[in-house]
Scaffold this motif. Structure first.
Motif, PDB file in Angstrom:
ATOM      1  N   ILE A 102       0.839  -1.201   0.000  1.00 23.90           N
ATOM      2  CA  ILE A 102       0.000   0.000   0.000  1.00 23.90           C
ATOM      3  C   ILE A 102       0.875   1.252   0.000  1.00 23.90           C
ATOM      4  O   ILE A 102       0.625   2.195  -0.751  1.00 23.90           O
ATOM      5  CB  ILE A 102      -0.966  -0.007   1.202  1.00 23.90           C
ATOM      6  N   GLU A 103       1.905   1.245   0.821  1.00 21.48           N
ATOM      7  CA  GLU A 103       2.822   2.397   0.858  1.00 21.48           C
ATOM      8  C   GLU A 103       3.497   2.594  -0.494  1.00 21.48           C
ATOM      9  O   GLU A 103       3.623   3.726  -0.975  1.00 21.48           O
ATOM     10  CB  GLU A 103       3.884   2.195   1.942  1.00 21.48           C
ATOM     11  N   ASP A 104       3.925   1.499  -1.123  1.00 24.45           N
ATOM     12  CA  ASP A 104       4.599   1.586  -2.417  1.00 24.45           C
ATOM     13  C   ASP A 104       3.666   2.077  -3.524  1.00 24.45           C
ATOM     14  O   ASP A 104       4.095   2.794  -4.426  1.00 24.45           O
ATOM     15  CB  ASP A 104       5.177   0.226  -2.819  1.00 24.45           C
ATOM     16  N   LEU A 105       2.406   1.683  -3.459  1.00 21.26           N
ATOM     17  CA  LEU A 105       1.453   2.033  -4.512  1.00 21.26           C
ATOM     18  C   LEU A 105       0.791   3.396  -4.304  1.00 21.26           C
ATOM     19  O   LEU A 105       0.219   3.958  -5.242  1.00 21.26           O
ATOM     20  CB  LEU A 105       0.353   0.969  -4.597  1.00 21.26           C
ATOM     21  N   ASN A 106       0.847   3.907  -3.095  1.00 22.65           N
ATOM     22  CA  ASN A 106       0.171   5.161  -2.763  1.00 22.65           C
ATOM     23  C   ASN A 106       0.766   6.341  -3.534  1.00 22.65           C
ATOM     24  O   ASN A 106       1.980   6.442  -3.704  1.00 22.65           O
ATOM     25  CB  ASN A 106       0.299   5.423  -1.259  1.00 22.65           C
ATOM     26  N   ASP A 107      -0.097   7.215  -3.996  1.00 22.07           N
ATOM     27  CA  ASP A 107       0.332   8.510  -4.546  1.00 22.07           C
ATOM     28  C   ASP A 107      -0.821   9.503  -4.388  1.00 22.07           C
ATOM     29  O   ASP A 107      -1.883   9.151  -3.883  1.00 22.07           O
ATOM     30  CB  ASP A 107       0.800   8.383  -6.004  1.00 22.07           C
ATOM     31  N   ASP A 108      -0.592  10.725  -4.806  1.00 20.20           N
ATOM     32  CA  ASP A 108      -1.606  11.770  -4.630  1.00 20.20           C
ATOM     33  C   ASP A 108      -2.889  11.487  -5.395  1.00 20.20           C
ATOM     34  O   ASP A 108      -3.970  11.918  -4.988  1.00 20.20           O
ATOM     35  CB  ASP A 108      -1.053  13.138  -5.057  1.00 20.20           C
ATOM     36  N   SER A 109      -2.785  10.768  -6.503  1.00 21.92           N
ATOM     37  CA  SER A 109      -3.989  10.531  -7.310  1.00 21.92           C
ATOM     38  C   SER A 109      -4.881   9.430  -6.738  1.00 21.92           C
ATOM     39  O   SER A 109      -6.089   9.478  -6.881  1.00 21.92           O
ATOM     40  CB  SER A 109      -3.606  10.194  -8.756  1.00 21.92           C
ATOM     41  N   ASN A 110      -4.288   8.417  -6.064  1.00 20.04           N
ATOM     42  CA  ASN A 110      -5.139   7.335  -5.568  1.00 20.04           C
ATOM     43  C   ASN A 110      -5.384   7.384  -4.054  1.00 20.04           C
ATOM     44  O   ASN A 110      -6.305   6.752  -3.577  1.00 20.04           O
ATOM     45  CB  ASN A 110      -4.571   5.964  -5.966  1.00 20.04           C
ATOM     46  N   ARG A 111      -4.558   8.111  -3.319  1.00 21.82           N
ATOM     47  CA  ARG A 111      -4.702   8.260  -1.859  1.00 21.82           C
ATOM     48  C   ARG A 111      -5.012   6.914  -1.198  1.00 21.82           C
ATOM     49  O   ARG A 111      -5.888   6.796  -0.357  1.00 21.82           O
ATOM     50  CB  ARG A 111      -5.759   9.308  -1.550  1.00 21.82           C
ATOM     51  N   LEU A 112      -4.264   5.923  -1.605  1.00 23.50           N
ATOM     52  CA  LEU A 112      -4.498   4.549  -1.161  1.00 23.50           C
ATOM     53  C   LEU A 112      -4.313   4.377   0.342  1.00 23.50           C
ATOM     54  O   LEU A 112      -5.081   3.660   0.985  1.00 23.50           O
ATOM     55  CB  LEU A 112      -3.557   3.616  -1.934  1.00 23.50           C
ATOM     56  N   ILE A 113      -3.317   5.040   0.914  1.00 18.90           N
ATOM     57  CA  ILE A 113      -3.088   4.910   2.359  1.00 18.90           C
ATOM     58  C   ILE A 113      -4.311   5.395   3.129  1.00 18.90           C
ATOM     59  O   ILE A 113      -4.765   4.731   4.062  1.00 18.90           O
ATOM     60  CB  ILE A 113      -1.806   5.651   2.802  1.00 18.90           C
ATOM     61  N   GLU A 114      -4.856   6.529   2.731  1.00 16.67           N
ATOM     62  CA  GLU A 114      -6.043   7.061   3.417  1.00 16.67           C
ATOM     63  C   GLU A 114      -7.194   6.060   3.390  1.00 16.67           C
ATOM     64  O   GLU A 114      -7.862   5.836   4.391  1.00 16.67           O
ATOM     65  CB  GLU A 114      -6.526   8.348   2.735  1.00 16.67           C
ATOM     66  N   LYS A 115      -7.429   5.473   2.233  1.00 12.09           N
ATOM     67  CA  LYS A 115      -8.526   4.514   2.090  1.00 12.09           C
ATOM     68  C   LYS A 115      -8.259   3.254   2.906  1.00 12.09           C
ATOM     69  O   LYS A 115      -9.165   2.716   3.551  1.00 12.09           O
ATOM     70  CB  LYS A 115      -8.723   4.168   0.617  1.00 12.09           C
TER      71      LYS A 115
END
Length: 147
Positions: A102-115
């Protein structure tokens, strides 16, 4: 892949499948090499099949294929379906590995960590101290990015 399997997969894009229909797909996927199973489940993600994760849980075993499907699926997921992807990956890869992905895939466009931070507390038992510590570190990353 025969036409009946293709038709069932196509049907699963607009309605759930009966247990018999699901079983037909599962038996087919278990009868072929895992690399082919991975490719079919990946195409089911692309087609937005309603049974992809249910089926993937039962037919993908190798960490490499589980990781690849998780990365592919979680990036296409909406905030709601991320929970399903987490439920798929955590038992097969471990909490720590999933958090790292999740940390590796997270970026500003997907905000994966937040989700993910929203759903992860529901997937950790109270006595898993390491997992709670990792979750807390993720929460800190969310808080830092919002400042």
């Amino acid at each position: 892949m025969n036409d009946h399997i293709k038709q069932l997969i196509q049907t699963s894009t607009y309605r759930g499948l009966s247990s018999h229909e699901e079983k037909v797909i599962l038996e087919y996927l278990k009868s072929i090499p895992e690399v082919a199973t991975y490719e079919i489940t990946k195409s089911m993600v692309e087609q937005k099949s309603l049974v992809t994760i249910v089926i993937a849980k039962k037919v993908l075993y190798t960490k490499d294929y589980v990781t690849r499907l998780f990365k592919y699926g979680v990036l296409k997921a909406n905030a709601q379906s991320i929970k399903l992807w987490l439920e798929f990956a955590i038992p097969k890869l471990g909490f720590k590995s999933v958090v790292k992905l999740i940390e590796d895939l997270n970026d500003d466009s997907n905000r994966l960590i937040e989700k993910a931070v929203y759903w992860l507390p529901m997937l950790i038992s109270e006595n898993e101290k390491r997992s709670w510590n990792l979750l807390e570190k993720l929460r800190e990353k969310v808080n830092c990015s919002q400042i």
